[in-house]
Write a protein that holds these residues in place. Structure first.
Motif, PDB file in Angstrom:
ATOM      1  N   GLY A   1     -16.905   1.698   3.379  1.00  0.00           N
ATOM      2  CA  GLY A   1     -16.907   2.627   4.495  1.00  0.00           C
ATOM      3  C   GLY A   1     -17.787   3.829   4.215  1.00  0.00           C
ATOM      4  N   ALA A   2     -17.888   4.717   5.204  1.00  0.00           N
ATOM      5  CA  ALA A   2     -18.711   5.909   5.073  1.00  0.00           C
ATOM      6  C   ALA A   2     -18.142   6.850   4.022  1.00  0.00           C
ATOM      7  CB  ALA A   2     -18.813   6.618   6.417  1.00  0.00           C
ATOM      8  N   GLU A   3     -19.005   7.695   3.477  1.00  0.00           N
ATOM      9  CA  GLU A   3     -18.580   8.713   2.539  1.00  0.00           C
ATOM     10  C   GLU A   3     -17.663   9.724   3.240  1.00  0.00           C
ATOM     11  OE1 GLU A   3     -19.459   9.090  -0.979  1.00  0.00           O
ATOM     12  OE2 GLU A   3     -19.716   6.993  -0.462  1.00  0.00           O
ATOM     13  N   PRO A   4     -16.758  10.377   2.498  1.00  0.00           N
ATOM     14  CA  PRO A   4     -15.839  11.336   3.116  1.00  0.00           C
ATOM     15  C   PRO A   4     -16.530  12.410   3.953  1.00  0.00           C
ATOM     16  CG  PRO A   4     -15.145  10.864   0.871  1.00  0.00           C
ATOM     17  CD  PRO A   4     -16.455  10.166   1.062  1.00  0.00           C
ATOM     18  N   ALA A   5     -17.678  12.897   3.480  1.00  0.00           N
ATOM     19  CA  ALA A   5     -18.393  13.929   4.243  1.00  0.00           C
ATOM     20  C   ALA A   5     -18.850  13.393   5.592  1.00  0.00           C
ATOM     21  CB  ALA A   5     -19.585  14.443   3.436  1.00  0.00           C
TER      22      ALA A   5
ATOM     23  N   GLU B   1     -13.961  15.712  26.001  1.00  0.00           N
ATOM     24  CA  GLU B   1     -13.853  14.300  26.387  1.00  0.00           C
ATOM     25  C   GLU B   1     -12.741  13.567  25.635  1.00  0.00           C
ATOM     26  OE1 GLU B   1     -17.996  15.850  26.578  1.00  0.00           O
ATOM     27  OE2 GLU B   1     -16.566  15.553  24.938  1.00  0.00           O
ATOM     28  N   VAL B   2     -12.415  14.019  24.423  1.00  0.00           N
ATOM     29  CA  VAL B   2     -11.453  13.316  23.563  1.00  0.00           C
ATOM     30  C   VAL B   2     -10.386  14.294  23.100  1.00  0.00           C
ATOM     31  CG1 VAL B   2     -11.136  12.012  21.430  1.00  0.00           C
ATOM     32  CG2 VAL B   2     -13.208  11.675  22.796  1.00  0.00           C
ATOM     33  N   GLU B   3      -9.134  13.909  23.269  1.00  0.00           N
ATOM     34  CA  GLU B   3      -8.031  14.751  22.805  1.00  0.00           C
ATOM     35  C   GLU B   3      -7.791  14.609  21.309  1.00  0.00           C
ATOM     36  OE1 GLU B   3      -4.797  13.497  25.287  1.00  0.00           O
ATOM     37  OE2 GLU B   3      -5.253  15.009  26.813  1.00  0.00           O
ATOM     38  N   ARG B   4      -7.928  13.388  20.807  1.00  0.00           N
ATOM     39  CA  ARG B   4      -7.725  13.151  19.382  1.00  0.00           C
ATOM     40  C   ARG B   4      -8.205  11.746  19.029  1.00  0.00           C
ATOM     41  NH1 ARG B   4      -2.515  13.749  17.130  1.00  0.00           N
ATOM     42  NH2 ARG B   4      -3.101  12.227  15.564  1.00  0.00           N
ATOM     43  N   ILE B   5      -8.374  11.503  17.742  1.00  0.00           N
ATOM     44  CA  ILE B   5      -8.657  10.158  17.232  1.00  0.00           C
ATOM     45  C   ILE B   5      -7.325   9.518  16.875  1.00  0.00           C
ATOM     46  CG2 ILE B   5      -9.759   8.814  15.406  1.00  0.00           C
ATOM     47  CD1 ILE B   5     -11.782  11.099  15.126  1.00  0.00           C
ATOM     48  N   ILE B   6      -7.054   8.368  17.453  1.00  0.00           N
ATOM     49  CA  ILE B   6      -5.820   7.645  17.131  1.00  0.00           C
ATOM     50  C   ILE B   6      -5.992   6.911  15.800  1.00  0.00           C
ATOM     51  CG2 ILE B   6      -4.197   5.888  17.918  1.00  0.00           C
ATOM     52  CD1 ILE B   6      -5.009   6.670  20.792  1.00  0.00           C
ATOM     53  N   HIS B   7      -7.077   6.160  15.669  1.00  0.00           N
ATOM     54  CA  HIS B   7      -7.458   5.631  14.362  1.00  0.00           C
ATOM     55  C   HIS B   7      -8.927   5.252  14.392  1.00  0.00           C
ATOM     56  CE1 HIS B   7      -7.284   1.428  15.770  1.00  0.00           C
ATOM     57  NE2 HIS B   7      -6.140   1.736  16.334  1.00  0.00           N
ATOM     58  N   MET B   8      -9.532   5.201  13.202  1.00  0.00           N
ATOM     59  CA  MET B   8     -10.972   4.960  13.106  1.00  0.00           C
ATOM     60  C   MET B   8     -11.298   4.208  11.827  1.00  0.00           C
ATOM     61  SD  MET B   8     -14.088   7.756  13.197  1.00  0.00           S
ATOM     62  CE  MET B   8     -13.913   8.322  11.503  1.00  0.00           C
ATOM     63  N   LYS B   9     -12.293   3.336  11.907  1.00  0.00           N
ATOM     64  CA  LYS B   9     -12.791   2.621  10.738  1.00  0.00           C
ATOM     65  C   LYS B   9     -14.315   2.701  10.744  1.00  0.00           C
ATOM     66  CE  LYS B   9      -8.995  -0.761  10.516  1.00  0.00           C
ATOM     67  NZ  LYS B   9      -8.405  -0.300   9.247  1.00  0.00           N
ATOM     68  N   THR B  10     -14.893   2.749   9.540  1.00  0.00           N
ATOM     69  CA  THR B  10     -16.350   2.717   9.398  1.00  0.00           C
ATOM     70  C   THR B  10     -16.723   1.616   8.411  1.00  0.00           C
ATOM     71  OG1 THR B  10     -16.342   4.338   7.601  1.00  0.00           O
ATOM     72  CG2 THR B  10     -16.535   5.192   9.860  1.00  0.00           C
ATOM     73  N   LEU B  11     -17.920   1.088   8.551  1.00  0.00           N
ATOM     74  CA  LEU B  11     -18.373   0.009   7.671  1.00  0.00           C
ATOM     75  C   LEU B  11     -19.896   0.014   7.607  1.00  0.00           C
ATOM     76  CD1 LEU B  11     -17.620  -2.581   6.011  1.00  0.00           C
ATOM     77  CD2 LEU B  11     -17.999  -3.865   8.130  1.00  0.00           C
ATOM     78  N   TYR B  12     -20.436  -0.051   6.388  1.00  0.00           N
ATOM     79  CA  TYR B  12     -21.880  -0.179   6.226  1.00  0.00           C
ATOM     80  C   TYR B  12     -22.298  -1.628   6.497  1.00  0.00           C
ATOM     81  CZ  TYR B  12     -23.183   4.422   4.514  1.00  0.00           C
ATOM     82  OH  TYR B  12     -23.461   5.762   4.431  1.00  0.00           O
TER      83      TYR B  12
END
Length: 333
Positions: free
Chosen positions: A222-226, A240-251
């Motif tokens: 996944g992406a670096e913490p920064a 436009e967005v109240e909050r992130i419910i969940h998120m994933k990243t992938l190179y």
């Protein structure tokens, strides 16, 4: 990582290793030194490895196909992993075998005494120029990271591979020079065998490190913490967005990041407005993290009461809740 910088370092290493391999083979044929033979095979393996890295970079640039809809960016990881295998088998194991063979037949260097030392000193000079090029190109993208962290966390494999190979080549040349010099001084071929064994252990260690790091990239990182923090802020900084419910990243490759998130949005009666809002959020993400080229945002209505009940072990079917270990918005949101 700059693709041009990686290519420049690879080409510099390739040219140096081809020249070094030829001179080492000549020195081996004249002296019969096992250290020279081990170093010759080491340089041949390194030259082949640089060719593999160039091939991997070229194949990774192919366009996406229906069978590979996310493209071929990870092919660079595949070829970097093959490099570790070649370095382990052709370089490390061969050197250890040659050390065993030399220990069993402890002939000294009886003629052309000046050749191996001259060749090794010249090889150290050439390898130093190659190593310097790799350092200069790495410093362009390393930032304030330590060298260990750079090798461990770099998503583009070429520069870390060349750095480790060049470092291993320089240290290996010093080991070979030690073995040859002690053999010339004492007339005892055991020193040549010891120098060869040291080269073999070094190459096996570097190959294992490369294999571990490239295996992690192949599995998917996944992406670096920064970058994760920057993406979170870009998603939630607007209305436009109240909050992130969940998120994933992938190179998907060294230069391409996928972002997939379920986002809580305010109630909206217009799908056209919802689509415009999502496009706005995607644009903000790409501004802060340009390599986030593949973005999937799933809008949903966040229900705090349902999330609270789920946190107490009473999940409500159909209600979105944060998943363990996943991003659930900025602190305090």
């Amino acid at each position: 990582m700059s693709a041009n910088g990686g290519t420049k370092a690879i080409v510099a290493a390739l040219l140096a290793n081809v020249g070094i391999a030829v001179t080492k083979f000549i020195a081996f044929l004249l002296t019969g030194s096992s250290s020279m033979l081990a170093e010759s095979i080491h340089s041949v393996a390194d030259s082949g490895n640089q060719g593999l890295l160039l091939l991997g970079g070229k194949r990774a640039r192919r366009a996406a196909t229906p069978q590979h809809p996310f493209g071929y960016g990870r092919e660079r990881y595949v070829y970097a992993f093959i490099v570790s295998i070649v370095l382990f088998s052709v370089g490390g194991l061969f050197a250890l075998y040659e050390a065993y063979h030399k220990w069993s037949h402890k002939e000294g260097i009886t003629e052309w005494h000046w050749v191996p030392v001259t060749v090794l000193v010249a090889a150290i000079v050439m390898e130093t120029f190659s190593f310097r090029t790799a350092i200069v190109e790495s410093n362009r993208v390393r930032g304030n990271q330590s060298w260990v962290r750079f090798v461990r966390r770099a998503k583009a494999p070429e520069l870390p591979v060349v750095l480790l190979e060049d470092l291993g080549a320089l240290v290996g040349l010093v080991f070979a020079l030690f073995g040859v010099t002690m053999t010339l001084i004492t007339g005892n071929g055991e020193w040549d065998a010891i120098g060869t064994a040291m080269i073999g252990v070094l190459l096996v260690a570097i190959a294992v490190i490369l294999a571990i790091e490239t295996k992690s990239l192949l599995l998917g990182e996944g992406a670096e913490p920064a970058d994760v923090t920057a993406i979170e802020n870009a998603v939630t900084e607007g209305p436009e967005v109240e909050r992130i419910i969940h998120m994933k990243t992938l190179y998907l490759g060294p230069d391409e990041l996928m972002v997939a998130a379920k986002i809580g949005v305010p109630p909206c009666d217009s799908t056209e407005k919802l689509a415009r809002d999502i496009n706005t959020v995607e644009d903000r993400i790409r501004r802060v993290v340009p390599i986030a080229r593949v973005i999937y945002l799933e809008p949903d209505i966040y229900d705090p009461a349902a999330a609270q009940r789920a946190g107490n072990g009473a999940a409500v079917a159909g209600q979105p809740v944060g998943e363990p270990g996943e991003v659930t918005g900025r602190p305090g949101s």
